[in-house]
Design an enzyme around this catalytic site. Structure first.
Site, PDB file in Angstrom:
ATOM      1  N   SER A 177      41.480  14.269  22.992  1.00 58.34           N
ATOM      2  CA  SER A 177      42.052  14.327  24.333  1.00 58.34           C
ATOM      3  C   SER A 177      42.270  15.747  24.847  1.00 58.34           C
ATOM      4  O   SER A 177      42.488  15.943  26.040  1.00 58.34           O
ATOM      5  CB  SER A 177      43.391  13.579  24.359  1.00 58.34           C
ATOM      6  OG  SER A 177      44.366  14.281  23.604  1.00 58.34           O
ATOM      7  N   ASP A 232      48.564   3.320  22.589  1.00 61.77           N
ATOM      8  CA  ASP A 232      48.966   3.100  23.980  1.00 61.77           C
ATOM      9  C   ASP A 232      47.869   2.305  24.684  1.00 61.77           C
ATOM     10  O   ASP A 232      46.786   2.815  24.953  1.00 61.77           O
ATOM     11  CB  ASP A 232      49.191   4.444  24.669  1.00 61.77           C
ATOM     12  CG  ASP A 232      49.711   4.286  26.086  1.00 61.77           C
ATOM     13  OD1 ASP A 232      49.797   3.138  26.581  1.00 61.77           O
ATOM     14  OD2 ASP A 232      50.007   5.314  26.722  1.00 61.77           O
ATOM     15  N   THR A 241      45.794   5.723  35.277  1.00 57.39           N
ATOM     16  CA  THR A 241      44.612   6.563  35.070  1.00 57.39           C
ATOM     17  C   THR A 241      44.687   7.251  33.713  1.00 57.39           C
ATOM     18  O   THR A 241      45.755   7.348  33.107  1.00 57.39           O
ATOM     19  CB  THR A 241      44.502   7.644  36.163  1.00 57.39           C
ATOM     20  OG1 THR A 241      45.650   8.496  36.100  1.00 57.39           O
ATOM     21  CG2 THR A 241      44.399   7.015  37.548  1.00 57.39           C
ATOM     22  N   ASP A 353      10.954  -4.137  25.468  1.00 57.03           N
ATOM     23  CA  ASP A 353      11.773  -4.613  26.577  1.00 57.03           C
ATOM     24  C   ASP A 353      11.041  -5.756  27.264  1.00 57.03           C
ATOM     25  O   ASP A 353       9.927  -5.591  27.769  1.00 57.03           O
ATOM     26  CB  ASP A 353      12.044  -3.479  27.568  1.00 57.03           C
ATOM     27  CG  ASP A 353      12.894  -2.372  26.956  1.00 57.03           C
ATOM     28  OD1 ASP A 353      13.841  -2.713  26.221  1.00 57.03           O
ATOM     29  OD2 ASP A 353      12.603  -1.194  27.199  1.00 57.03           O
ATOM     30  N   LYS A 550      27.445 -19.728  10.174  1.00 53.99           N
ATOM     31  CA  LYS A 550      28.579 -20.413   9.542  1.00 53.99           C
ATOM     32  C   LYS A 550      29.789 -20.314  10.456  1.00 53.99           C
ATOM     33  O   LYS A 550      30.199 -19.223  10.834  1.00 53.99           O
ATOM     34  CB  LYS A 550      28.898 -19.808   8.179  1.00 53.99           C
ATOM     35  CG  LYS A 550      29.932 -20.618   7.403  1.00 53.99           C
ATOM     36  CD  LYS A 550      30.194 -20.036   6.030  1.00 53.99           C
ATOM     37  CE  LYS A 550      31.091 -20.971   5.227  1.00 53.99           C
ATOM     38  NZ  LYS A 550      32.327 -21.322   5.927  1.00 53.99           N
ATOM     39  N   ASP A 552      33.779 -20.969  11.232  1.00 53.87           N
ATOM     40  CA  ASP A 552      35.036 -20.989  10.491  1.00 53.87           C
ATOM     41  C   ASP A 552      36.000 -21.940  11.184  1.00 53.87           C
ATOM     42  O   ASP A 552      36.752 -21.547  12.072  1.00 53.87           O
ATOM     43  CB  ASP A 552      35.617 -19.570  10.436  1.00 53.87           C
ATOM     44  CG  ASP A 552      36.769 -19.468   9.445  1.00 53.87           C
ATOM     45  OD1 ASP A 552      36.948 -20.411   8.656  1.00 53.87           O
ATOM     46  OD2 ASP A 552      37.476 -18.462   9.470  1.00 53.87           O
TER      47      ASP A 552
END
Length: 837
Positions: A177, A232, A241, A353, A550, A552
């Site tokens: 940061s 956070d 922001t 693609d 599989k 669960d």
């Protein structure tokens, strides 16, 4: 104006002043240095701020501790003196409207520098082309170290976050940061609201805190953050922001918020300064490039917004015009058919693609192994963003550092004949490529295929299956079905009887086969599911195997007869009343049938969550069932059929029963028929891992159904392992989990006595935790039942008599005999500690 001069930034002439003014006294960094930085970093930074309202943080007289009130402030509104070329947008708040600047070019960032707006803050959403607030296209988690912690602890938490989000189908990009901690960004498809993303982020933070209470806190209270890292989650709120990637920070030194690679996430990680970032980005790709590219032009087809957001038209030769139609010159005899193109894409890894013209765009998939050459092996197909029609003729080199960087060439192109298009579920068509094109050279022209969504929560994951070509003049068994309504009519005809031939399924010999006449009817009252044996990859030897994902959940046989339905578990318990939403199966199965499947509860990422399913266990009162149904709705995954229309199919081979199943069931809603995967076990395991599932079921293609018996003809192969453990205590939660269970202490038998095996996180909802606490309360004791619990784990433990058995899932055993990455599955009331080995 003192020291005024003009500078040229791109096509703009910008008036600047006091370029020699020192903004960062500790390093002598000037306003001119700030403007130069933003001008140089703009090509890399712009994609992460384009289309987002910018809040600026300004230091009028530079950074430092002696700044007077009013000299450091956040600014949202665009001032009247702003250059007219600065893009802007209005945003309605609760009681007022703000006009925000938008960053679309380097000159805007340079202008920010002239104003000493050092920090650029943006939300996680962009404006839509019509000026409305869009849905977030990324999620952010801010790892903020509390007193006594720093970047090393943030790195540890970042890796924990990444492991969870990979299971959710999301990849994270870490950003140091430039202040104290790390920001983690995940790209999103833009389909959920800010409130929904905030909820997911909050639950993630709480789950991390529950699993790692000594390291993580999710509560914002400063008093709780000593020695911990705050996750956070709140910055996903649509009104909040986060400092933008590559923004400067108003710290003592000119630090920058810098995207990093995971290989850099070590104890040596540190924050970087302005000069280091500029040098770094001259030789490194942007780690956040894959999360989204901005565009100067968001006009055109609305379905191309994601395509445009990922690319910069000034840096890539890819087309940005929507186009009018794809190239059909290779097949002038088919002027009314839509176009297709398959492009060979040499990016970081070679892939193909696959693009189909539909509704004015090219709907696109990436196929790592190209199209399959026979019907016995399906290939993975990952759906990507829609592309403009003009992309159908694109060939060229995408520059290094851009999204999809590499060379693109057309492997084949032409038109396709559509048979079925069920949006987001299934597509069946035949490709007619060029003479001498890739399909012809591969020996598969014309190429008839099915694209089938896997049925998981990941909308991008499909399988492509080669189908037997239809003889000339022969219509497909369902007729032409171009939308869901038409498909429903066609499906009714196609599934009229299980004995009907189905030419779209290729046998081992490549010819179409019919479902053989089944045995005579038999009583279905006491049927029990066939059981699989535990297995490993080495157990799957030779050819003749098929694979399923599989699931669960809870195994059940489903008896359907008209409007009547019964769900019977493997132990013979009728649980129909506990899952009223699955009555939908009667509308999906038009004939009497007995089906085999799994009842599953899906988490927010669309993955089976056994812990969530436990909220549905043991409920008998209609009011309790209705409440649990709202909180944890279930789905039914069907994978076999035992009886159909009064006929016994258990003696038929697995592949025949699977064909019959797909004829009997019309999937949709809460009832799904996940596809089987023929081919290599490795491909199936890779697909399972990518979907975040626990493993695969390997079934011999010729295996008969043996009710109530466990067989080596069916093997369950898991990515992770299960263990049965004895509960010996629990530790209270912290922060948002204060007052309830944070983690459980477990033991296993070793050398004739119980030995400590570690902590297990109980990442359950509040109600499930409260119910678990009630179940544990009668077993409370004052003394620890074992003597080898480490002091750190024992310091605030609440002890339990060692009489309860639970099931956990784990990655591996550590050398010290502890479970690694253990996850709570649930109590096992059918087991006692004396039965464990």
């Amino acid at each position: 104006m003192a020291g005024a001069q003009t500078i040229q930034v791109g096509d703009r002439t910008l008036r600047v002043t006091n370029l020699d003014k020192v903004v960062y006294p500790a390093t002598g960094t000037t306003k001119g240095d700030v403007i130069a930085y933003y001008t140089q970093i703009a090509p890399i930074m712009l994609p992460h701020v384009v289309g987002r309202p910018v809040t600026r943080k300004r230091w009028v007289h530079g950074v430092g501790t002696e700044a007077k009130p009013g000299q450091v402030f956040f600014q949202k509104n665009l001032e009247d003196s702003a250059p007219e070329w600065v893009e802007r947008a209005d945003l309605q708040h609760s009681d007022h409207v703000n006009t925000y600047p938008l960053v679309t070019e380097a000159a805007t960032l340079a202008w920010f520098g002239q104003l000493a707006a050092l920090e650029v803050h943006v939300p996680q959403w962009r404006f839509t082309p019509d000026g409305e607030r869009g849905k977030p296209d990324r999620m952010v988690l801010d790892l903020d170290p509390g007193p006594g912690t720093g970047l090393p602890e943030c790195v540890e938490v970042a890796k924990l976050c990444r492991a969870i989000l990979i299971d959710m189908g999301l990849e994270l990009v870490p950003v140091t940061s430039g202040s104290k901690g790390i920001h983690l960004y995940a790209g999103l498809p833009g389909e959920q609201t800010s409130e929904q993303i905030s909820t997911v982020a909050h639950e993630l933070a709480r789950a991390l805190e529950a699993d790692h209470p000594d390291l993580v806190v999710s509560d914002m209270k400063k008093s709780l953050r000593e020695g911990k890292v705050l996750v956070d989650w709140s910055q996903n709120n649509g009104n909040k922001t986060t400092v933008a990637p590559y923004s400067l920070r108003g710290r003592e030194r000119p630090m920058v918020a810098v995207p990093r690679t995971w290989s850099e996430m070590t104890v040596r990680l540190r924050h970087l300064e302005i000069h280091e970032v500029l040098a770094r980005m001259k030789k490194k790709d942007d780690p956040m490039a894959a999360l989204g590219r901005g565009s100067d032009d968001d006009a055109g087809h609305p379905r191309l917004a994601t395509y445009r957001a990922k690319r910069d038209p000034k840096k890539t030769p890819e087309p940005f015009d929507a186009g009018e139609e794809s190239d059909r010159a290779s097949h002038p005899e088919r002027p009314d058919e839509p176009g297709f193109v398959i492009q060979e894409h040499h990016a970081r890894r070679l892939h193909f693609d696959f693009r189909l013209e539909r509704d004015g765009v090219l709907v696109s998939w990436a196929i790592p192994k190209n199209v399959p050459t026979d019907g016995k092996q399906n290939h993975l197909a990952v759906q990507t963003e829609d592309h403009p029609l003009a992309y159908g003729s694109f060939e060229g080199a995408i520059p290094r550092g851009e999204y999809g960087a590499g060379t693109v060439s057309i492997w084949d192109a032409g038109t396709y004949k559509l048979e079925k298009w069920r949006e987001g579920k299934e597509i069946i068509a035949t490709l007619h490529g060029r003479a001498g094109g890739g399909l012809e050279e591969l020996g598969v022209a014309p190429f008839r295929f099915a694209l089938i969504h896997t049925g998981s929560g990941d909308q991008a994951t499909w399988l492509i299956h080669r189908m037997e070509a239809l003889p000339d003049g022969v219509a497909p068994p369902w007729g032409f079905a171009d939308d869901d309504a038409a498909e429903d009519d066609a499906a009714e005809d196609a599934r009229e009887a299980t004995t009907q031939a189905r030419p779209d399924r290729a046998s081992s010999g490549g010819a179409a086969r019919a479902v053989p006449a089944p045995d005579a009817p038999s009583d279905t009252t006491d049927l029990r599911p066939m059981l699989a044996s535990p297995g490993q990859e080495r157990d799957v030897v030779g050819a003749g195997w098929s694979y399923e994902m599989k699931w669960d959940g809870i195994r059940a046989l489903v008896h359907v007869d008209g409007d009547e339905m019964r769900l019977v578990t493997r132990n013979g318990n009728d649980v129909t009343a506990a899952y009223p939403e699955l009555a939908e199966v009667t509308s999906r199965v038009p004939i009497p049938a007995v089906l085999d499947g799994e009842i599953v509860a899906l988490d927010e990422a669309g993955r089976p969550d056994f812990g969530l399913l436990q909220n549905r266990f043991g409920l008998t009162q209609p009011r309790d069932v209705a409440r649990a149904q709202r909180e944890a709705p279930v789905h039914l995954m069907l994978f076999d059929v035992l009886h159909a229309d009064g006929k016994d199919l258990t003696g038929q081979p697995y592949t025949t029963r699977r064909d019959a199943l797909e004829l009997v069931v019309s999937p949709g809603g809460r009832v799904q028929v996940p596809p089987r995967v023929d081919g290599e076990l490795g491909d199936a395991l890779a697909a399972s891992a990518e979907l975040g599932l626990e493993g695969v079921m390997a079934k011999r293609s010729a295996s008969r159904y043996s009710p109530g018996r466990r067989s080596r003809e069916w093997l369950k192969i898991k990515h992770r392992h299960d263990a049965e453990v004895v509960l010996v205590g629990w530790r209270p939660g912290k922060g948002g989990r204060e007052g309830t269970i944070g983690s459980l202490l477990v033991a296993v038998p070793r050398d004739g006595r119980l030995s400590y095996a570690g902590r297990v996180g109980a990442a359950l909802g509040d109600k499930a935790l409260a119910r678990l606490a009630e179940q544990l309360a009668p077993y409370a004791t004052d003394e620890p039942p074992i003597d080898d619990v480490p002091r750190l784990d024992a310091r605030d433990a609440r002890w339990l008599r060692p009489e309860l058995v639970a099931e956990v899932e784990y990655g591996e055993w550590t050398s010290s005999g502890r479970l690694r990455h253990a996850i709570w599955r649930g109590l096992r009331p059918d087991k006692t500690p004396t039965t464990l080995t």
